[in-house]
Write a protein that holds these residues in place. Structure first.
Motif, PDB file in Angstrom:
ATOM      1  N   LEU A  14       0.839  -1.167  -0.103  1.00 53.04           N
ATOM      2  CA  LEU A  14       0.002  -0.148  -0.127  1.00 53.04           C
ATOM      3  C   LEU A  14       1.005   1.306   0.084  1.00 53.04           C
ATOM      4  O   LEU A  14       0.625   2.302  -0.671  1.00 53.04           O
ATOM      5  CB  LEU A  14      -0.741   0.040   1.191  1.00 53.04           C
ATOM      6  CG  LEU A  14      -2.078  -1.001   1.137  1.00 53.04           C
ATOM      7  CD1 LEU A  14      -2.852  -0.994   2.518  1.00 53.04           C
ATOM      8  CD2 LEU A  14      -2.995  -0.760   0.007  1.00 53.04           C
ATOM      9  N   ASP A  81     -10.071  -1.271   3.170  1.00 53.28           N
ATOM     10  CA  ASP A  81      -8.941  -1.344   2.272  1.00 53.28           C
ATOM     11  C   ASP A  81      -9.312  -1.488   0.781  1.00 53.28           C
ATOM     12  O   ASP A  81      -8.921  -1.137  -0.012  1.00 53.28           O
ATOM     13  CB  ASP A  81      -8.246  -2.720   2.877  1.00 53.28           C
ATOM     14  CG  ASP A  81      -7.413  -2.675   4.167  1.00 53.28           C
ATOM     15  OD1 ASP A  81      -6.893  -1.692   4.305  1.00 53.28           O
ATOM     16  OD2 ASP A  81      -7.485  -3.749   4.975  1.00 53.28           O
ATOM     17  N   LEU A  85      -8.222   0.739  -2.378  1.00 54.28           N
ATOM     18  CA  LEU A  85      -7.768   0.482  -3.577  1.00 54.28           C
ATOM     19  C   LEU A  85      -8.515   0.720  -4.873  1.00 54.28           C
ATOM     20  O   LEU A  85      -7.987   1.387  -5.903  1.00 54.28           O
ATOM     21  CB  LEU A  85      -7.702  -0.960  -3.796  1.00 54.28           C
ATOM     22  CG  LEU A  85      -6.443  -1.531  -2.630  1.00 54.28           C
ATOM     23  CD1 LEU A  85      -6.538  -3.140  -2.516  1.00 54.28           C
ATOM     24  CD2 LEU A  85      -4.885  -1.266  -3.140  1.00 54.28           C
TER      25      LEU A  85
END
Length: 235
Positions: A14, A81, A85
């Protein structure tokens, strides 16, 4: 960009993705600055620099999107998460399109530079809106890096100022073209440039909206600016 995970490699992935996104953002900022400088000075070699830089932006868009897909496939993220993305992919698209707008400014500048009456129109509003668009894009990228929803909400509200500069220039441009039809051709070129700058502001706003989506899970794309709460929750 996110909280710590059990897998350190996930955090590494990340962070690397964040770095690539900000690198692309820096290139877009540079492209916009070069395009505006070319327009202000009618420096045609600068135009070519902008056109050359777009190829690198296109390549970065593909590379980052591929990495997003790879992370999703490897980590199978959920909740915030996954939103992060998805938002990163959308931000990359908005950055690439902002780069496209810089290219449009450069191409129109090249046309204007070949006109004998290139300086016949006062373009002060375009210069102001260009500076504003560059600034709002920088703030949007900063808010994305820090996941700062308060800053993001302010950016969404501030985009109206760029729209106002665009409308003011269009009104003035109509007057120019009515008073002197010889300015119509060059006036249309400047109109396209002004519209490209307005679109850069829109893409920056889209990035800011992605910040709110990642943090709160709320989609504020169609929430009126004056109804955004200070915490940008959209509720």
């Amino acid at each position: 960009m996110s909280d710590k995970h059990i897998s350190r490699q996930f955090d590494v992935d990340l962070n690397l993705l964040s770095g690539r996104l900000l690198e692309m953002g820096g290139l877009v900022e540079s492209q916009i600055a070069l395009a505006m400088e070319a327009m202000n000075t009618l420096d045609l070699p600068l135009v070519e620099q902008v056109l050359d830089g777009e190829r690198r932006l296109n390549a970065m868009e593909i590379e980052i999107d591929e990495e997003v897909c790879n992370i999703i496939a490897r980590r199978q993220p959920a909740a915030r998460d996954l939103r992060l993305l998805m938002a990163t992919s959308k931000c990359v698209t908005n950055l690439e399109r902002a780069g496209d707008e810089a290219r449009k400014i450069a191409k129109r500048t090249r046309r204007i530079g070949m006109e004998t009456n290139a300086r016949s129109i006062n373009i002060s509003e375009i210069k102001v809106s260009g500076e504003m668009a560059s600034h709002i894009l920088r703030r949007a990228l900063d808010s994305f890096a820090r996941m700062d929803t308060v800053a993001a909400a302010q950016i969404i509200r501030d985009d109206e100022a760029i729209d106002n500069e665009f409308r003011a220039f269009v009104r003035k441009l109509v007057t120019y073209m009515m008073d002197d039809p010889r300015t119509i051709s060059i006036g249309l070129d400047y109109l396209f440039i002004a519209k490209a700058i307005e679109r850069i502001g829109d893409h920056a706003t889209n990035i800011a909206e992605s910040v709110v989506y990642v943090v709160s899970g709320t989609d504020v794309r169609h929430v009126p600016r004056d109804q955004l709460n200070p915490d940008a929750s959209g509720n």
